[in-house]
Write an enzyme that holds these catalytic residues in place. Structure first.
Site, PDB file in Angstrom:
ATOM      1  N   HIS A 109       4.303  46.303  -1.251  1.00 28.91           N
ATOM      2  CA  HIS A 109       4.515  47.305  -2.310  1.00 28.91           C
ATOM      3  C   HIS A 109       5.760  48.156  -2.070  1.00 28.91           C
ATOM      4  CE1 HIS A 109      -0.032  47.117  -3.586  1.00 28.91           C
ATOM      5  NE2 HIS A 109       0.671  46.091  -4.036  1.00 28.91           N
ATOM      6  N   CYS A 117      19.350  50.306  -5.959  1.00 31.11           N
ATOM      7  CA  CYS A 117      20.320  50.687  -6.994  1.00 31.11           C
ATOM      8  C   CYS A 117      20.129  49.802  -8.223  1.00 31.11           C
ATOM      9  CB  CYS A 117      21.744  50.565  -6.466  1.00 31.11           C
ATOM     10  SG  CYS A 117      22.965  50.904  -7.746  1.00 31.11           S
ATOM     11  N   ALA A 219     -10.575  53.813  10.939  1.00 37.12           N
ATOM     12  CA  ALA A 219      -9.665  52.787  11.447  1.00 37.12           C
ATOM     13  C   ALA A 219      -9.252  53.075  12.893  1.00 37.12           C
ATOM     14  CB  ALA A 219      -8.424  52.715  10.549  1.00 37.12           C
TER      15      ALA A 219
HETATM   16  C1  BJW Z   1     -10.288  54.549   5.547  1.00 39.39           C
HETATM   17  C2  BJW Z   1     -10.068  55.750   6.159  1.00 39.39           C
HETATM   18  C3  BJW Z   1     -10.059  55.704   7.556  1.00 39.39           C
HETATM   19  C4  BJW Z   1     -10.024  56.164   4.112  1.00 39.39           C
HETATM   20  N1  BJW Z   1     -10.245  54.566   8.177  1.00 39.39           N
HETATM   21  N2  BJW Z   1     -10.481  53.417   6.181  1.00 39.39           N
HETATM   22  C5  BJW Z   1      -6.369  41.790 -12.915  1.00 39.39           C
HETATM   23  C6  BJW Z   1      -5.954  40.781 -12.070  1.00 39.39           C
HETATM   24  C7  BJW Z   1      -4.682  40.791 -11.509  1.00 39.39           C
HETATM   25  C8  BJW Z   1      -3.813  41.831 -11.733  1.00 39.39           C
HETATM   26  C9  BJW Z   1      -4.231  42.856 -12.582  1.00 39.39           C
HETATM   27  C10 BJW Z   1      -5.465  42.831 -13.165  1.00 39.39           C
HETATM   28  N3  BJW Z   1      -5.577  43.926 -13.948  1.00 39.39           N
HETATM   29  C11 BJW Z   1      -4.430  44.627 -13.847  1.00 39.39           C
HETATM   30  C12 BJW Z   1      -3.605  44.012 -13.003  1.00 39.39           C
HETATM   31  C13 BJW Z   1      -2.277  44.453 -12.587  1.00 39.39           C
HETATM   32  C14 BJW Z   1      -2.210  45.590 -11.616  1.00 39.39           C
HETATM   33  C15 BJW Z   1      -3.561  46.037 -11.061  1.00 39.39           C
HETATM   34  O1  BJW Z   1      -4.048  45.577 -10.054  1.00 39.39           O
HETATM   35  N4  BJW Z   1      -4.193  46.995 -11.718  1.00 39.39           N
HETATM   36  C16 BJW Z   1      -5.495  47.507 -11.259  1.00 39.39           C
HETATM   37  C17 BJW Z   1      -5.623  48.958 -11.672  1.00 39.39           C
HETATM   38  C18 BJW Z   1      -6.596  46.602 -11.779  1.00 39.39           C
HETATM   39  N5  BJW Z   1      -1.389  45.128 -10.520  1.00 39.39           N
HETATM   40  C19 BJW Z   1      -0.056  45.131 -10.604  1.00 39.39           C
HETATM   41  O2  BJW Z   1       0.516  45.546 -11.590  1.00 39.39           O
HETATM   42  C20 BJW Z   1       0.719  44.567  -9.422  1.00 39.39           C
HETATM   43  N6  BJW Z   1       1.610  43.582  -9.866  1.00 39.39           N
HETATM   44  C21 BJW Z   1       1.164  42.398 -10.373  1.00 39.39           C
HETATM   45  O3  BJW Z   1      -0.024  42.159 -10.509  1.00 39.39           O
HETATM   46  O4  BJW Z   1       2.162  41.520 -10.708  1.00 39.39           O
HETATM   47  C22 BJW Z   1       1.782  40.269 -11.296  1.00 39.39           C
HETATM   48  C23 BJW Z   1       1.276  39.272 -10.297  1.00 39.39           C
HETATM   49  C24 BJW Z   1       0.271  38.392 -10.666  1.00 39.39           C
HETATM   50  C25 BJW Z   1      -0.198  37.449  -9.751  1.00 39.39           C
HETATM   51  C26 BJW Z   1       0.348  37.354  -8.493  1.00 39.39           C
HETATM   52  C27 BJW Z   1       1.353  38.202  -8.146  1.00 39.39           C
HETATM   53  C28 BJW Z   1       1.801  39.181  -9.042  1.00 39.39           C
HETATM   54  C29 BJW Z   1       1.531  45.672  -8.752  1.00 39.39           C
HETATM   55  C30 BJW Z   1       0.666  46.658  -8.054  1.00 39.39           C
HETATM   56  C31 BJW Z   1       1.512  47.757  -7.467  1.00 39.39           C
HETATM   57  C32 BJW Z   1       0.654  48.810  -6.817  1.00 39.39           C
HETATM   58  N7  BJW Z   1       1.425  49.906  -6.433  1.00 39.39           N
HETATM   59  C33 BJW Z   1       0.774  51.048  -5.831  1.00 39.39           C
HETATM   60  C34 BJW Z   1       1.679  52.266  -5.966  1.00 39.39           C
HETATM   61  C35 BJW Z   1       2.863  52.200  -5.050  1.00 39.39           C
HETATM   62  C36 BJW Z   1       3.644  53.450  -5.150  1.00 39.39           C
HETATM   63  C37 BJW Z   1       3.076  54.595  -4.405  1.00 39.39           C
HETATM   64  O5  BJW Z   1       2.777  54.463  -3.216  1.00 39.39           O
HETATM   65  O6  BJW Z   1       2.965  55.627  -5.043  1.00 39.39           O
HETATM   66  O7  BJW Z   1       0.452  50.775  -4.469  1.00 39.39           O
HETATM   67  S1  BJW Z   1      -0.816  51.404  -6.541  1.00 39.39           S
HETATM   68  C38 BJW Z   1      -1.515  52.036  -5.064  1.00 39.39           C
HETATM   69  O8  BJW Z   1      -2.712  51.270  -4.816  1.00 39.39           O
HETATM   70  C39 BJW Z   1      -0.507  51.714  -3.949  1.00 39.39           C
HETATM   71  C40 BJW Z   1      -1.406  51.086  -2.926  1.00 39.39           C
HETATM   72  O9  BJW Z   1      -0.644  50.236  -2.084  1.00 39.39           O
HETATM   73  C41 BJW Z   1      -2.446  50.359  -3.740  1.00 39.39           C
HETATM   74  C42 BJW Z   1      -3.706  50.063  -3.016  1.00 39.39           C
HETATM   75  O10 BJW Z   1      -4.372  51.241  -2.656  1.00 39.39           O
HETATM   76  P1  BJW Z   1      -5.171  51.301  -1.272  1.00 39.39           P
HETATM   77  O11 BJW Z   1      -4.229  51.155  -0.147  1.00 39.39           O
HETATM   78  O12 BJW Z   1      -6.293  50.362  -1.324  1.00 39.39           O
HETATM   79  O13 BJW Z   1      -5.664  52.830  -1.272  1.00 39.39           O
HETATM   80  P2  BJW Z   1      -7.009  53.465  -1.888  1.00 39.39           P
HETATM   81  O14 BJW Z   1      -6.837  54.931  -1.940  1.00 39.39           O
HETATM   82  O15 BJW Z   1      -7.392  52.802  -3.152  1.00 39.39           O
HETATM   83  O16 BJW Z   1      -8.147  53.110  -0.831  1.00 39.39           O
HETATM   84  C43 BJW Z   1      -8.141  53.681   0.450  1.00 39.39           C
HETATM   85  C44 BJW Z   1      -9.217  52.985   1.298  1.00 39.39           C
HETATM   86  O17 BJW Z   1      -9.121  53.495   2.616  1.00 39.39           O
HETATM   87  C45 BJW Z   1     -10.653  53.258   0.812  1.00 39.39           C
HETATM   88  O18 BJW Z   1     -11.345  52.008   0.753  1.00 39.39           O
HETATM   89  C46 BJW Z   1     -11.253  54.156   1.915  1.00 39.39           C
HETATM   90  O19 BJW Z   1     -12.621  53.844   2.177  1.00 39.39           O
HETATM   91  C47 BJW Z   1     -10.419  53.770   3.106  1.00 39.39           C
HETATM   92  N8  BJW Z   1     -10.269  54.819   4.105  1.00 39.39           N
HETATM   93  N9  BJW Z   1      -9.933  56.738   5.145  1.00 39.39           N
HETATM   94  C48 BJW Z   1     -10.497  53.432   7.422  1.00 39.39           C
HETATM   95  N10 BJW Z   1      -9.871  56.869   8.251  1.00 39.39           N
HETATM   96 ZN    ZN Z   2      24.874  50.378  -6.511  1.00 36.27          ZN
END
Ligand code: BJW
Ligand code: ZN
Length: 233
Positions: A109, A117, A219
């Site tokens: 990500h 750019c 973790a």
């Molecule tokens: C602990 C802890 C401790 C706490 N110890 N644990 C259906 C199917 C396929 C795709 C889609 C779909 N519907 C929609 C989509 C598209 C969309 C998507 O998934 N949407 C959903 C809302 C459903 N996805 C996309 O658009 C992606 N692109 C894409 O699909 O392109 C097409 C493609 C198709 C096929 C193959 C390949 C490509 C792009 C997604 C980009 C996500 N970007 C973000 C933002 C980045 C910018 C920023 O940082 O601000 O990335 S979203 C955000 O969520 C960020 C994270 O990386 C990501 C995941 O979040 P994460 O890391 O899981 O965090 P949390 O808060 O959700 O969970 C924290 C966890 O930690 C919890 O479980 C806690 O229990 C745990 N925890 N403390 C251990 N101490």
């Molecule tokens: Zn440039």
């Protein structure tokens, strides 16, 4: 464990939570006060670039101030000492895996400390701000955005990830909620290809039922214990 040859690890925001970086979907999560469609989509950026640049300027500063925790350090040790193939894929935009000693981290990500750019397509390491409209060091244009994958954009290096999942003996998911695709689908892909699957998380993820084994806890405790088990063989 001695027969383990190929491991794929996926980490999420939970691995950095104990370093003081907020997760996304907790009650006090990162997007509280910032609707996701405002800051984490290309459309949101086009609508209000100043808001989005400020949001990521703040995140960049938080990443720089944070320190790796015991989970990052244990994975760094695994990356140096595991004799087989290891691919560490992170959804996180921080550099705490690298600072914990891990080599060759795949940031699917993007990265908080890189900018992209939109005029000449160059990427640059960046520790400062973007809200003040700095010029691109390559072409001089004022057109840089965070090098982060927003909703609707293609995550990085998917081919390399899918290839590693197809060959893995073990897939381990650490601290991710399983709410965002394509990462949320990795467990099913690895499982179908014959890998054992393990989840380490504070709470069960949305895809918890797809894992062969789930261990619940922070973790900083679970990851060092699991690494010890793998390396201790
Ligand atoms: C602990 C802890 C401790 C706490 N110890 N644990 C259906 C199917 C396929 C795709 C889609 C779909 N519907 C929609 C989509 C598209 C969309 C998507 O998934 N949407 C959903 C809302 C459903 N996805 C996309 O658009 C992606 N692109 C894409 O699909 O392109 C097409 C493609 C198709 C096929 C193959 C390949 C490509 C792009 C997604 C980009 C996500 N970007 C973000 C933002 C980045 C910018 C920023 O940082 O601000 O990335 S979203 C955000 O969520 C960020 C994270 O990386 C990501 C995941 O979040 P994460 O890391 O899981 O965090 P949390 O808060 O959700 O969970 C924290 C966890 O930690 C919890 O479980 C806690 O229990 C745990 N925890 N403390 C251990 N101490
Ligand atoms: Zn440039």
């Amino acid at each position: 464990m001695t027969s383990l040859q190929r491991i794929v690890i996926l980490t999420g925001a939970g691995v950095s939570a104990e370093s003081g970086l907020r997760t996304f979907r907790a009650e006090d999560g990162l997007w509280e006060g910032h609707p996701v469609e405002e800051v984490a989509t290309p459309e949101g950026f086009a609508r209000d670039p100043d808001l989005v640049q400020r949001f990521y300027d703040e995140r960049r500063a938080q990443v720089i101030a944070a320190q790796p925790n015991a989970a990052h350090i244990a994975l760094g040790r695994l990356s140096g000492e595991f004799a087989g193939e290891l691919l560490l894929v992170t959804q996180n935009i921080d550099d705490l895996h690298e600072r914990g000693g891990a080599r060759d981290v795949l940031h699917m990500h993007g990265q908080a400390l890189r900018v992209w750019c939109q005029s000449c397509d160059a990427r640059h390491d960046w520790r400062g701000t973007l809200r003040d409209g700095p010029q691109c060091p390559s072409c001089g244009a004022v057109a840089m955005r965070p090098d982060i994958v927003w909703f609707g954009e293609m995550p990085y290096q998917m081919e390399r990830i899918f290839d590693a999942l197809a060959r893995a003996d073990l897939f381990v998911s650490i601290g991710t909620s399983g709410a965002v695709y394509p990462a949320a689908g990795f467990v099913a892909q690895a499982s179908q290809a014959g890998a054992r699957t393990l989840e380490l998380n504070l709470e069960p993820s949305q895809g918890s039922r797809f894992f062969d084994e789930t261990q619940l806890g922070p973790a900083s405790e679970l990851v060092p214990a699991w690494v010890e088990e793998v390396l201790g063989g």
